[in-house]
Design an enzyme around this catalytic site. Structure first.
Site, PDB file in Angstrom:
ATOM      1  N   GLY A 197      28.916 -72.058  29.329  1.00  0.00           N
ATOM      2  CA  GLY A 197      30.343 -71.905  28.911  1.00  0.00           C
ATOM      3  C   GLY A 197      31.501 -71.798  30.636  1.00  0.00           C
ATOM      4  CB  THR A 211      27.245 -76.221  27.219  1.00  0.00           C
ATOM      5  OG1 THR A 211      26.422 -75.347  25.894  1.00  0.00           O
ATOM      6  CG2 THR A 211      26.447 -77.380  27.294  1.00  0.00           C
ATOM      7  CG  ASP A 237      31.107 -78.437  17.337  1.00  0.00           C
ATOM      8  OD1 ASP A 237      29.804 -78.188  17.519  1.00  0.00           O
ATOM      9  OD2 ASP A 237      32.005 -77.141  16.504  1.00  0.00           O
ATOM     10  N   GLY A 259      32.918 -77.144  11.268  1.00  0.00           N
ATOM     11  CA  GLY A 259      31.786 -77.617  10.755  1.00  0.00           C
ATOM     12  C   GLY A 259      31.172 -78.511  11.694  1.00  0.00           C
ATOM     13  CE  LYS A 260      27.159 -74.326  15.547  1.00  0.00           C
ATOM     14  NZ  LYS A 260      28.365 -74.000  15.899  1.00  0.00           N
ATOM     15  CG  ASP A 279      36.008 -73.644  10.797  1.00  0.00           C
ATOM     16  OD1 ASP A 279      35.482 -74.257  10.281  1.00  0.00           O
ATOM     17  OD2 ASP A 279      36.366 -73.976  12.292  1.00  0.00           O
TER      18      ASP A 279
HETATM   19  O1  RIB Z   1      31.204 -74.950  16.491  1.00  0.00           O
HETATM   20  C1  RIB Z   1      32.708 -74.707  16.186  1.00  0.00           C
HETATM   21  C2  RIB Z   1      31.882 -74.757  14.266  1.00  0.00           C
HETATM   22  O2  RIB Z   1      30.555 -73.580  13.894  1.00  0.00           O
HETATM   23  C3  RIB Z   1      32.890 -74.537  13.853  1.00  0.00           C
HETATM   24  O3  RIB Z   1      34.023 -75.245  12.837  1.00  0.00           O
HETATM   25  C4  RIB Z   1      32.233 -73.131  12.570  1.00  0.00           C
HETATM   26  O4  RIB Z   1      32.374 -74.191  11.231  1.00  0.00           O
HETATM   27  C5  RIB Z   1      31.525 -73.301  12.705  1.00  0.00           C
HETATM   28  O5  RIB Z   1      30.072 -74.514  11.887  1.00  0.00           O
END
Ligand code: RIB
Length: 308
Positions: A224, A222, A259, A41-42, A15
């Site tokens: 927020g 979800t 996540d 990355g989720k 990211d």
């Molecule tokens: O959910 C957040 C993630 O979504 C970030 O880390 C980004 O890389 C995307 O995959």
């Protein structure tokens, strides 16, 4: 406690996250305050959240063999994520995400999965022992959609509990939802799936029942700061409502909160927590994460969640 194995099938990317007063509008250039480069990355974020919450986790993901890949490899070593299912693609680039974060912590994201797009069925078959040893599988829509469906199908055929985080949202064959025990969309994803505008908890009640009508076991929407609405079946009128957990600390970065919710929820389920307790546990963890910068690195430790 008998810890059950959790398998995540997802992506790792790096990211690039830029903080500014506001999100730029189309065609606009703005001056930001700072930027960070960190793991994202989720699926990978979920795996880290599971491990930090004291779950036992393996990750199936495809990365490149570049400098970004090393960020992932170092992360998993430090965070105790089993990497037997990590596929390193020679000569390919690891993906990346361009993230903008505003002064209220809200974000917008473009993710380029890179090598993760090459994840295919035979790579999943090569890792069948990880699936056989799992009691819970968590996946989402950042990997190729047919692979997400394949993993759900395999898991279901082996009586493994399945969690699908339909993010980012894609319109897939609705039969796939019959393979899902827990579906965890946010309000936008729930709106796209059900064609109901989910803006309030009452809207989520209607959408949750519609999601269950598709064959999903339990819908968890979800929302927020509005909280979480869980619907246990198509006749569950009220559902379980969990208000958002208010901390004294300011919200600074919402990236990865979903996540963290998914990873810690999977951990709680792996410990056979009651559903409402599992939702509360994940809700607390997600609330902690938004008070911290970054995606994977914003996940709280088990003792921090327990202390709330
Ligand atoms: O959910 C957040 C993630 O979504 C970030 O880390 C980004 O890389 C995307 O995959």
């Amino acid at each position: 406690m008998n810890k059950k194995n959790i398998l995540v099938v997802g992506i790792f990317v790096v990211d690039l996250s830029f903080k500014a007063n506001k999100l730029p509008s189309p065609g606009e250039t703005i001056i930001g305050e700072n930027y960070t480069i960190g793991p994202g990355g989720k699926g990978s974020n979920q795996a880290v959240a599971i491990s930090r919450a004291a779950g036992k986790v393996s990750l199936i993901a495809r990365i490149g063999d570049d400098h970004f890949a090393n960020i992932g490899l170092n992360l998993y070593q430090k965070e105790n994520v089993n990497t037997e299912g990590l596929i390193i693609a020679k000569g390919e680039n690891t993906g990346s995400a361009a993230i903008s974060v505003d002064k209220n912590g809200m974000n917008s994201i473009i993710v380029v999965p890179g090598a993760a797009l090459g994840l295919n069925q035979s790579m999943i078959d090569d890792n069948i022992s990880l699936i056989n040893n799992a009691s819970i599988m968590l996946t989402g829509f950042e990997i190729p959609l047919e692979i997400a469906s394949y993993c759900l199908m395999l898991a279901k055929s082996k009586n493994i509990t399945t969690i699908l985080n339909p993010a980012p949202y894609f319109n897939i064959n609705h039969d796939t939802y019959k393979l899902v025990d827990y579906l965890t969309p946010n309000e936008h994803e729930a709106s796209s799936l059900t064609k109901i505008r989910v803006q309030s908890i009452d809207d989520a009640r209607v959408a949750g029942r519609k999601i269950c009508e598709l064959g999903v076991g339990t819908s968890i929407i979800t929302m927020g700061e509005k909280g979480v609405l869980c619907t246990r079946n198509a006749n569950d009128l009220r559902g379980i409502y969990i208000p958002s957990f208010n901390l004294k600390e300011k919200v600074i970065d919402t990236v990865g909160a979903g996540d963290v919710f998914n990873g810690t929820f999977a951990t709680a389920i792996s410990e056979q927590m009651e559903l409402e307790d599992a939702l509360n546990f994940a809700n607390k963890a997600a609330s902690l994460s938004v008070t911290r910068k970054g995606a994977a690195l914003s996940a709280p430790l088990r003792n921090e969640i327990n202390q709330l």
